[in-house]
Write a protein that holds these residues in place. Sequence first.
Motif, PDB file in Angstrom:
ATOM      1  N   HIS A 269       8.406  -1.571   2.081  1.00 14.14           N
ATOM      2  CA  HIS A 269       7.654  -1.373   3.332  1.00 14.14           C
ATOM      3  C   HIS A 269       7.574   0.104   3.735  1.00 14.14           C
ATOM      4  O   HIS A 269       7.734   0.445   4.902  1.00 14.14           O
ATOM      5  CB  HIS A 269       8.254  -2.204   4.468  1.00 14.14           C
ATOM      6  N   PHE A 270       7.333   0.966   2.761  1.00 20.70           N
ATOM      7  CA  PHE A 270       7.158   2.387   3.053  1.00 20.70           C
ATOM      8  C   PHE A 270       5.765   2.680   3.609  1.00 20.70           C
ATOM      9  O   PHE A 270       5.586   3.631   4.358  1.00 20.70           O
ATOM     10  CB  PHE A 270       7.396   3.237   1.809  1.00 20.70           C
ATOM     11  N   TYR A 271       4.780   1.882   3.209  1.00 19.44           N
ATOM     12  CA  TYR A 271       3.422   2.101   3.692  1.00 19.44           C
ATOM     13  C   TYR A 271       3.283   1.574   5.116  1.00 19.44           C
ATOM     14  O   TYR A 271       3.986   0.650   5.524  1.00 19.44           O
ATOM     15  CB  TYR A 271       2.404   1.402   2.791  1.00 19.44           C
ATOM     16  N   SER A 272       2.355   2.149   5.859  1.00 14.60           N
ATOM     17  CA  SER A 272       2.183   1.770   7.265  1.00 14.60           C
ATOM     18  C   SER A 272       1.546   0.398   7.427  1.00 14.60           C
ATOM     19  O   SER A 272       1.742  -0.258   8.437  1.00 14.60           O
ATOM     20  CB  SER A 272       1.334   2.813   7.990  1.00 14.60           C
ATOM     21  N   ASN A 273       0.791  -0.045   6.421  1.00 17.68           N
ATOM     22  CA  ASN A 273       0.121  -1.336   6.505  1.00 17.68           C
ATOM     23  C   ASN A 273       0.219  -2.023   5.146  1.00 17.68           C
ATOM     24  O   ASN A 273      -0.007  -1.398   4.109  1.00 17.68           O
ATOM     25  CB  ASN A 273      -1.350  -1.148   6.897  1.00 17.68           C
ATOM     26  N   THR A 274       0.530  -3.303   5.158  1.00 17.96           N
ATOM     27  CA  THR A 274       0.687  -4.021   3.884  1.00 17.96           C
ATOM     28  C   THR A 274      -0.640  -4.235   3.166  1.00 17.96           C
ATOM     29  O   THR A 274      -0.657  -4.494   1.973  1.00 17.96           O
ATOM     30  CB  THR A 274       1.352  -5.392   4.120  1.00 17.96           C
ATOM     31  N   LYS A 275      -1.751  -4.132   3.863  1.00 19.09           N
ATOM     32  CA  LYS A 275      -3.067  -4.339   3.249  1.00 19.09           C
ATOM     33  C   LYS A 275      -3.663  -3.038   2.703  1.00 19.09           C
ATOM     34  O   LYS A 275      -4.809  -3.015   2.278  1.00 19.09           O
ATOM     35  CB  LYS A 275      -4.019  -4.968   4.253  1.00 19.09           C
ATOM     36  N   LEU A 276      -2.885  -1.969   2.707  1.00 19.45           N
ATOM     37  CA  LEU A 276      -3.365  -0.691   2.190  1.00 19.45           C
ATOM     38  C   LEU A 276      -3.674  -0.830   0.699  1.00 19.45           C
ATOM     39  O   LEU A 276      -2.858  -1.288  -0.085  1.00 19.45           O
ATOM     40  CB  LEU A 276      -2.313   0.400   2.394  1.00 19.45           C
ATOM     41  N   GLY A 277      -4.869  -0.476   0.310  1.00 19.46           N
ATOM     42  CA  GLY A 277      -5.306  -0.595  -1.072  1.00 19.46           C
ATOM     43  C   GLY A 277      -6.012  -1.903  -1.372  1.00 19.46           C
ATOM     44  O   GLY A 277      -6.641  -2.047  -2.407  1.00 19.46           O
ATOM     45  N   GLU A 278      -5.886  -2.881  -0.488  1.00 19.23           N
ATOM     46  CA  GLU A 278      -6.550  -4.170  -0.685  1.00 19.23           C
ATOM     47  C   GLU A 278      -7.835  -4.272   0.132  1.00 19.23           C
ATOM     48  O   GLU A 278      -8.775  -4.915  -0.284  1.00 19.23           O
ATOM     49  CB  GLU A 278      -5.613  -5.309  -0.287  1.00 19.23           C
ATOM     50  N   SER A 279      -7.837  -3.651   1.299  1.00 19.16           N
ATOM     51  CA  SER A 279      -8.985  -3.732   2.197  1.00 19.16           C
ATOM     52  C   SER A 279      -9.501  -2.333   2.491  1.00 19.16           C
ATOM     53  O   SER A 279      -8.713  -1.411   2.752  1.00 19.16           O
ATOM     54  CB  SER A 279      -8.569  -4.419   3.501  1.00 19.16           C
TER      55      SER A 279
END
Length: 76
Positions: free
Chosen positions: A30-40
């Motif tokens: 969980h280092f990224y701010s949003n879990t959907k980063l790269g998917e949407s």
Amino acid sequence: MMSKFTTALLFNLFVYFTYAIIDKLFTFLHFYSNTKLGESLSVIPTTSDIVLIILNVLLSSFFSVYLLYKIKANML
């Protein structure tokens, strides 16, 4: 001795797989701010996300260069 084509192909494969592994690790921790980063495409990365992506690119590139030198050293 490896040809330039083989070296470039191996480098790109190593970078791709290393980048994917580090990216999954960053997502899992969980280092990224949003879990959907790269998917949407509607998710805009923050500055810390961009720093992590750049770090990932650098780590995977350096690791791939290291692997290539190890392979070339073992071939000689």
